[in-house]
Design an enzyme around this catalytic site. Sequence first.
Site, mmCIF file in Angstrom:
data_model
loop_
_atom_site.group_PDB
_atom_site.id
_atom_site.type_symbol
_atom_site.label_atom_id
_atom_site.label_comp_id
_atom_site.label_asym_id
_atom_site.label_seq_id
_atom_site.Cartn_x
_atom_site.Cartn_y
_atom_site.Cartn_z
ATOM 1 N N PRO A 1 73.845 7.270 -34.647
ATOM 2 C CA PRO A 1 74.541 7.877 -33.513
ATOM 3 C C PRO A 1 73.844 7.679 -32.175
ATOM 4 O O PRO A 1 72.622 7.715 -32.075
ATOM 5 C CB PRO A 1 74.604 9.367 -33.868
ATOM 6 C CG PRO A 1 73.566 9.574 -34.899
ATOM 7 C CD PRO A 1 73.423 8.276 -35.623
ATOM 8 N N ASN A 2 74.679 7.458 -31.182
ATOM 9 C CA ASN A 2 74.314 7.339 -29.769
ATOM 10 C C ASN A 2 73.591 6.050 -29.405
ATOM 11 O O ASN A 2 73.320 5.817 -28.231
ATOM 12 C CB ASN A 2 73.508 8.555 -29.298
ATOM 13 C CG ASN A 2 74.299 9.835 -29.483
ATOM 14 O OD1 ASN A 2 75.452 9.912 -29.074
ATOM 15 N ND2 ASN A 2 73.709 10.820 -30.129
ATOM 16 N N ARG B 1 71.798 5.444 -21.769
ATOM 17 C CA ARG B 1 71.343 6.744 -22.249
ATOM 18 C C ARG B 1 69.832 6.886 -22.058
ATOM 19 O O ARG B 1 69.061 6.088 -22.576
ATOM 20 C CB ARG B 1 71.666 6.880 -23.737
ATOM 21 C CG ARG B 1 71.095 8.132 -24.352
ATOM 22 C CD ARG B 1 71.248 8.115 -25.860
ATOM 23 N NE ARG B 1 70.650 9.309 -26.429
ATOM 24 C CZ ARG B 1 70.090 9.366 -27.616
ATOM 25 N NH1 ARG B 1 70.055 8.291 -28.377
ATOM 26 N NH2 ARG B 1 69.571 10.487 -28.050
ATOM 27 N N TYR C 1 64.633 5.134 -23.716
ATOM 28 C CA TYR C 1 65.197 4.046 -24.506
ATOM 29 C C TYR C 1 65.304 2.710 -23.773
ATOM 30 O O TYR C 1 65.697 1.710 -24.372
ATOM 31 C CB TYR C 1 66.585 4.450 -25.025
ATOM 32 C CG TYR C 1 66.533 5.670 -25.905
ATOM 33 C CD1 TYR C 1 66.030 5.592 -27.199
ATOM 34 C CD2 TYR C 1 66.968 6.911 -25.446
ATOM 35 C CE1 TYR C 1 65.959 6.706 -28.013
ATOM 36 C CE2 TYR C 1 66.907 8.034 -26.254
ATOM 37 C CZ TYR C 1 66.405 7.928 -27.533
ATOM 38 O OH TYR C 1 66.334 9.037 -28.329
ATOM 39 N N ASN D 1 67.919 2.258 -38.188
ATOM 40 C CA ASN D 1 67.617 3.288 -37.198
ATOM 41 C C ASN D 1 68.723 4.317 -37.331
ATOM 42 O O ASN D 1 69.781 4.194 -36.719
ATOM 43 C CB ASN D 1 67.561 2.711 -35.783
ATOM 44 C CG ASN D 1 67.140 3.736 -34.751
ATOM 45 O OD1 ASN D 1 67.183 4.930 -35.008
ATOM 46 N ND2 ASN D 1 66.743 3.271 -33.584
ATOM 47 N N ALA E 1 69.330 10.326 -34.864
ATOM 48 C CA ALA E 1 69.200 11.762 -35.142
ATOM 49 C C ALA E 1 69.439 12.092 -36.616
ATOM 50 O O ALA E 1 68.880 13.070 -37.128
ATOM 51 C CB ALA E 1 70.146 12.559 -34.258
ATOM 52 N N HIS F 1 66.560 12.822 -39.229
ATOM 53 C CA HIS F 1 65.920 14.131 -39.340
ATOM 54 C C HIS F 1 66.816 15.178 -39.979
ATOM 55 O O HIS F 1 66.363 16.298 -40.222
ATOM 56 C CB HIS F 1 65.497 14.612 -37.948
ATOM 57 C CG HIS F 1 64.970 13.509 -37.085
ATOM 58 N ND1 HIS F 1 63.789 12.858 -37.356
ATOM 59 C CD2 HIS F 1 65.484 12.905 -35.980
ATOM 60 C CE1 HIS F 1 63.601 11.912 -36.433
ATOM 61 N NE2 HIS F 1 64.615 11.924 -35.601
ATOM 62 N N ASP G 1 69.388 9.770 -49.466
ATOM 63 C CA ASP G 1 69.795 9.498 -50.847
ATOM 64 C C ASP G 1 70.414 8.111 -50.989
ATOM 65 O O ASP G 1 70.206 7.432 -51.998
ATOM 66 C CB ASP G 1 70.792 10.558 -51.330
ATOM 67 C CG ASP G 1 70.132 11.886 -51.665
ATOM 68 O OD1 ASP G 1 68.886 11.961 -51.729
ATOM 69 O OD2 ASP G 1 70.886 12.870 -51.861
ATOM 70 N N GLU H 1 62.570 1.602 -41.845
ATOM 71 C CA GLU H 1 63.038 2.587 -40.869
ATOM 72 C C GLU H 1 62.461 2.233 -39.505
ATOM 73 O O GLU H 1 61.273 1.928 -39.390
ATOM 74 C CB GLU H 1 62.573 3.986 -41.291
ATOM 75 C CG GLU H 1 62.976 5.079 -40.341
ATOM 76 C CD GLU H 1 62.456 6.447 -40.749
ATOM 77 O OE1 GLU H 1 62.344 7.306 -39.859
ATOM 78 O OE2 GLU H 1 62.159 6.676 -41.940
ATOM 79 N N HIS I 1 62.427 3.267 -35.185
ATOM 80 C CA HIS I 1 62.762 4.149 -34.056
ATOM 81 C C HIS I 1 62.245 3.521 -32.781
ATOM 82 O O HIS I 1 61.129 2.999 -32.745
ATOM 83 C CB HIS I 1 62.177 5.550 -34.241
ATOM 84 C CG HIS I 1 62.767 6.252 -35.414
ATOM 85 N ND1 HIS I 1 64.022 6.816 -35.374
ATOM 86 C CD2 HIS I 1 62.305 6.421 -36.671
ATOM 87 C CE1 HIS I 1 64.290 7.320 -36.565
ATOM 88 N NE2 HIS I 1 63.276 7.088 -37.368
ATOM 89 N N SER J 1 61.759 5.142 -29.823
ATOM 90 C CA SER J 1 60.759 6.029 -29.221
ATOM 91 C C SER J 1 59.756 6.465 -30.287
ATOM 92 O O SER J 1 60.002 6.341 -31.492
ATOM 93 C CB SER J 1 61.432 7.266 -28.616
ATOM 94 O OG SER J 1 61.970 8.096 -29.633
ATOM 95 N N ARG K 1 57.722 13.596 -29.583
ATOM 96 C CA ARG K 1 58.902 14.324 -29.107
ATOM 97 C C ARG K 1 59.011 15.677 -29.809
ATOM 98 O O ARG K 1 58.037 16.156 -30.373
ATOM 99 C CB ARG K 1 60.129 13.442 -29.314
ATOM 100 C CG ARG K 1 59.990 12.135 -28.492
ATOM 101 C CD ARG K 1 61.154 11.223 -28.614
ATOM 102 N NE ARG K 1 62.345 11.841 -28.032
ATOM 103 C CZ ARG K 1 63.559 11.377 -28.215
ATOM 104 N NH1 ARG K 1 63.754 10.310 -28.980
ATOM 105 N NH2 ARG K 1 64.602 11.958 -27.670
ATOM 106 N N ARG L 1 61.922 16.188 -34.804
ATOM 107 C CA ARG L 1 61.965 14.735 -34.962
ATOM 108 C C ARG L 1 60.795 14.204 -35.800
ATOM 109 O O ARG L 1 60.700 13.005 -36.050
ATOM 110 C CB ARG L 1 61.979 14.050 -33.594
ATOM 111 C CG ARG L 1 63.232 14.338 -32.793
ATOM 112 C CD ARG L 1 63.279 13.520 -31.519
ATOM 113 N NE ARG L 1 64.271 14.006 -30.592
ATOM 114 C CZ ARG L 1 65.558 13.665 -30.602
ATOM 115 N NH1 ARG L 1 65.997 12.825 -31.511
ATOM 116 N NH2 ARG L 1 66.391 14.167 -29.707
#
Length: 138
Positions: free
Chosen positions: A9-10, A17, A22, A71, A74, A77, A84, A95, A97, A99, A104, A108
Amino acid sequence: MKIIIINGPNLNLLGTREPEIYGKTTFQDYFSQLQFKHKEVELTFFQSNVEGELIDKIQEVGFDYDGIILNAAAYTHTSVGIGDAVKAIKTPVIEVHISNTFSREDFRHQSFVAPHSKGIVIGFGLHSYDLALQAFLE
């Protein structure tokens, strides 16, 4: 080699953003650079703001791709379901990220993806994706 980047998301808003966190580059622009740099890789990407669509994509590619760069944003977390899904597939997942999530908010610092991942790349901006890709190539 067949690798997919799956963004949560986002991340469709990259470039606009919170550019102080970012950056100012859109993901599409960065992805084009990544494809040009790694012509030897069949590199695709998928983005969704919907948790179930991310799970569906992980399951769809999770048995015949050579790697997934994930990635989950959100959802990293909060989503036991995405964790799963990563646990259930055979394709290795790294994985990523943009940032440094550990610099943060406290929430997170938890990842439901990390325990089932091959590795984690955090905090190197968009370059985090390239670092993950290089890990698959080595």
